[in-house]
Design an enzyme around this catalytic site. Structure first.
Site, PDB file in Angstrom:
ATOM      1  N   HIS A   1       0.840  -1.206   0.000  1.00 54.67           N
ATOM      2  CA  HIS A   1       0.000   0.000   0.000  1.00 54.67           C
ATOM      3  C   HIS A   1       0.873   1.254   0.000  1.00 54.67           C
ATOM      4  O   HIS A   1       0.633   2.190  -0.771  1.00 54.67           O
ATOM      5  CB  HIS A   1      -0.914  -0.034   1.233  1.00 54.67           C
ATOM      6  N   GLU A   2       1.890   1.259   0.853  1.00 52.24           N
ATOM      7  CA  GLU A   2       2.765   2.434   0.937  1.00 52.24           C
ATOM      8  C   GLU A   2       3.622   2.587  -0.321  1.00 52.24           C
ATOM      9  O   GLU A   2       3.894   3.699  -0.756  1.00 52.24           O
ATOM     10  CB  GLU A   2       3.653   2.342   2.183  1.00 52.24           C
TER      11      GLU A   2
ATOM     12  N   GLU B   1      -6.411   6.852  -1.008  1.00 51.30           N
ATOM     13  CA  GLU B   1      -6.289   5.652  -0.177  1.00 51.30           C
ATOM     14  C   GLU B   1      -6.952   4.446  -0.833  1.00 51.30           C
ATOM     15  O   GLU B   1      -6.439   3.330  -0.767  1.00 51.30           O
ATOM     16  CB  GLU B   1      -6.905   5.910   1.204  1.00 51.30           C
TER      17      GLU B   1
ATOM     18  N   HIS C   1       1.818   4.458  -2.937  1.00 44.37           N
ATOM     19  CA  HIS C   1       1.879   5.920  -2.760  1.00 44.37           C
ATOM     20  C   HIS C   1       3.153   6.485  -3.388  1.00 44.37           C
ATOM     21  O   HIS C   1       3.149   7.585  -3.943  1.00 44.37           O
ATOM     22  CB  HIS C   1       1.837   6.270  -1.275  1.00 44.37           C
TER      23      HIS C   1
END
Length: 652
Positions: free
Chosen positions: A190-191, A273, A194
């Protein structure tokens, strides 16, 4: 997931952010004018009989007779207040931007994070280091440093930085204690999304801009405190009353600024998100990992809360809702249930209940099963080899070189996590095969005063010599976190020694340039030498000459026959939309001109970069094979362009 499209979307979100910020500033200027006028009118009424005593201080602000509220609103005063408010906000934004210009590590340190050294002996810390390495290599990105917020029992994580090269991954103590490896993979993926989506630079800009808006409220707090101290020390309270009234006015303005700021932050953050969650599923090919991570946060008492004093301004960087808001309007993250439903539509609505300070003990799994399961893992054999070796070391298990998949020796995989050994590995890669030049290079290394480094190089030499150039690039990427543990002084010596090794034969070869560029691009930001690329070129025609040069060099290194070089070049040129480009002869370009050309390609807009990288990929694969030199060029160009390495199986 088209990450380049998302980078362009992030860039457009920055424009939206600037537009919203400008509107907020205009509204604050108007409100400030009204409140200043109100303050002056109230003060005028209070001290109506004492103008002479205050004439020197109020001469430019009030008149000598009783005035109405509207009399205090004028174009001149409006302009002065607008200039003052804009100046204060601009200075606050600039200050914050400079404060965060050191890259992701500055953000991590501000949140109370401590760097996890790659050679850590803590099992939980080693596990997160391994997961981050795995995701970095699988996504074709540099391996970021990992920071631990060891005072935070809430479950959370973040990615921060201006570019992939200076990015860091941060995790809380609660995250390490409560998540197993599969869940950590989902969170880290997930990070990483980003990072790839361009969200990090947007988030850093958001922090700086919002600091400017909130700074007005801080001025109000200072004025109120100052007036309280003065009132305590003096009986002359009329002037203190003025300061107090102005302080209240600034607090009101600051409160409105906080309202606008939090609204902007939450509006920009929430949708990103959902995108990052979807990207994490794509990375890991395992929706259960990130889904279970979100369920655990929902059933965990402290949830994702972060106690750091900087958590509020940094809340949009985190994996989960770091600061609780009564009003959902200001939430930087969508509700947990909504996020889980998007990943797991058939979810029964039950969270996974956990108690604080009780670490999760995973069931024993084979490292090989975990890493190479075709359903759950996106890793290639080389990446898997590095991570499997790291897991093996952490568990104290011994294997022979032949038992490690991918051909990486156990010894090398161990040494990439040690800063001293990592330096030796890099120096080794630049040693010449010529005996005389090699002796000269050892002299330069000896002068570097890294005590014992030559012995370390000699011990690693055999293991490195058997590696092909593809595995050497992988090995370099794995050394980056350890190399970032050097001091500035050590890095300066390392950097100068590296240049001496390269120049020892008085030639600057392509392979040396590729390795050097990858290292410089990944390490310079850590030691304060960041030079960000600028989005300048929107259309491919703007970089026609630069692309022609890079494509020509790639074609010459890919095949030997002239007609094959021409076919490879044409395939890449057509893919980029050029139909009249000519293949340059080798004597028409140099390493220096090639470096300049690649730096110009780095200044392309996000949506233009994939077109160019795919075209380079098409050139390299025209004969259905990619040699080591072609992969080196692609890797170095991608690194300079702050883009994922164009892995052959991924670019389509």
């Amino acid at each position: 997931m088209d990450f380049f499209s998302e980078q362009d979307q992030a860039r457009r979100s920055t424009k939206l952010l600037v537009a919203l910020f400008s509107i907020a500033v205009i509204v604050l200027i108007a409100i400030t004018n009204f409140l200043v006028a109100m303050t002056l009118w109230l003060v005028n009424e209070q001290i109506a009989g004492n103008y002479q005593a205050y004439q020197g201080a109020l001469d430019t602000l009030v008149y000598q007779e009783t005035l109405g509220l509207t009399d205090y609103i004028s174009l001149q005063r409006f302009s002065l207040i607008a200039l003052a408010v804009t100046g204060v906000i601009a200075c606050a934004v600039l200050f914050k931007w400079i404060q965060l210009s050191g890259g992701g590590k500055r953000v991590a340190e501000q949140l109370g994070g401590k760097r996890i050294h790659p050679n850590t002996s803590d099992d939980n810390e080693q596990r997160i280091v391994n997961v981050v390495e795995e995701m970095a290599l699988a996504s074709g990105m540099p391996v970021p440093s990992v920071y631990l917020l060891d005072k935070e029992i809430g479950i959370n994580a973040f990615a921060a930085g201006s570019t992939p090269a200076d990015a860091v991954i941060g995790v809380t103590k609660g995250c390490l204690e409560q998540f197993n490896r599969e869940q950590l993979q989902g969170v880290v993926a997930h990070e990483f999304s980003h990072i790839l989506n361009g969200d990090m630079r947007l988030n850093i800009r958001l922090v700086a801009i919002l600091h400017g808006i909130l700074f007005i409220g801080l001025i109000g707090e200072l004025l109120l405190r100052g007036s309280a101290v003065r009132s305590y020390r003096s009986n002359r309270n009329s002037k203190n009353t003025q300061i107090a009234v102005l302080g209240v006015a600034f607090l009101v303005i600051g409160g409105l600024g906080r309202f606008f700021g939090n609204w902007i932050k939450s509006a920009v953050s929430r949708q990103r998100e959902y995108l990052a969650d979807a990207s994490a599923v794509q990375f890991t090919r395992n929706p259960q990992g990130i889904s279970d991570a979100l369920k655990i946060i929902g059933g965990y008492g402290p949830s994702a809360t972060v106690q750091s004093t900087s958590a509020a301004e940094m809340s949009h960087l985190f994996f989960g809702q770091a600061v609780n808001h009564i009003n959902g309007l200001f939430s930087t993250h969508p509700p947990l249930a909504s996020r889980i439903k998007r990943i797991e539509p058939n979810w029964d609505g039950n969270f996974i209940v956990r108690e604080p300070r009780k670490a999760v003990h995973e069931a024993t799994h084979s490292a090989k099963e975990t890493l190479f399961n075709s359903h759950h893992s996106p890793l290639n054999p080389v990446v898997g080899a590095a991570i499997l070796t790291a897991e093996t070391l952490a568990n104290g298990t011994h294997h022979t070189v032949e038992q490690v998949p991918g051909g990486l020796s156990l010894s090398l995989s161990q040494h990439v996590h040690e800063p001293f050994s990592a330096i030796a590995i890099i120096f080794n890669m630049f040693l010449s095969e010529d005996v005389d030049i090699r002796e000269k290079q050892f002299g330069f290394i000896q002068q570097s005063k890294f005590a014992g480094i030559i012995l370390q190089i000699q011990q690693l030499e055999k293991n490195i010599d058997i590696l092909d150039n593809v595995k050497r690039l992988t090995l370099i990427e794995l050394t980056v976190p350890a190399l970032k543990c050097m001091s500035k002084g050590q890095y300066s010596i390392f950097y100068k020694t590296l240049l001496l090794l390269i120049r020892a034969d008085k030639k600057f070869e392509l392979f040396e340039w590729c390795l050097y560029q990858v290292l410089r691009h990944y390490l310079d930001p850590e030691f304060g030498k960041t030079k960000l690329s600028r989005s300048v070129h929107k259309k491919v025609n703007a970089v026609e000459k630069e692309f022609q040069l890079v494509l020509s060099l790639l074609a010459h290194y890919g095949v030997n026959k002239l007609d094959e070089k021409q076919r490879a070049f044409n395939r890449g040129a057509y893919a980029a939309g050029f139909y009249t480009l000519a293949l340059l002869e080798e004597q028409q370009f140099s390493i220096d001109s090639f470096v300049d050309a690649v730096n110009q390609l780095a200044n392309c807009y996000p949506l233009l970069k994939p077109k160019l990288l795919k075209a380079l990929r098409d050139c390299a694969t025209h004969d259905n094979a990619v040699n080591a030199e072609e992969l080196e060029i692609l890797s170095a160009v991608a690194a300079v362009m702050d883009s994922p390495v164009p892995l052959i199986g991924d670019l389509k």
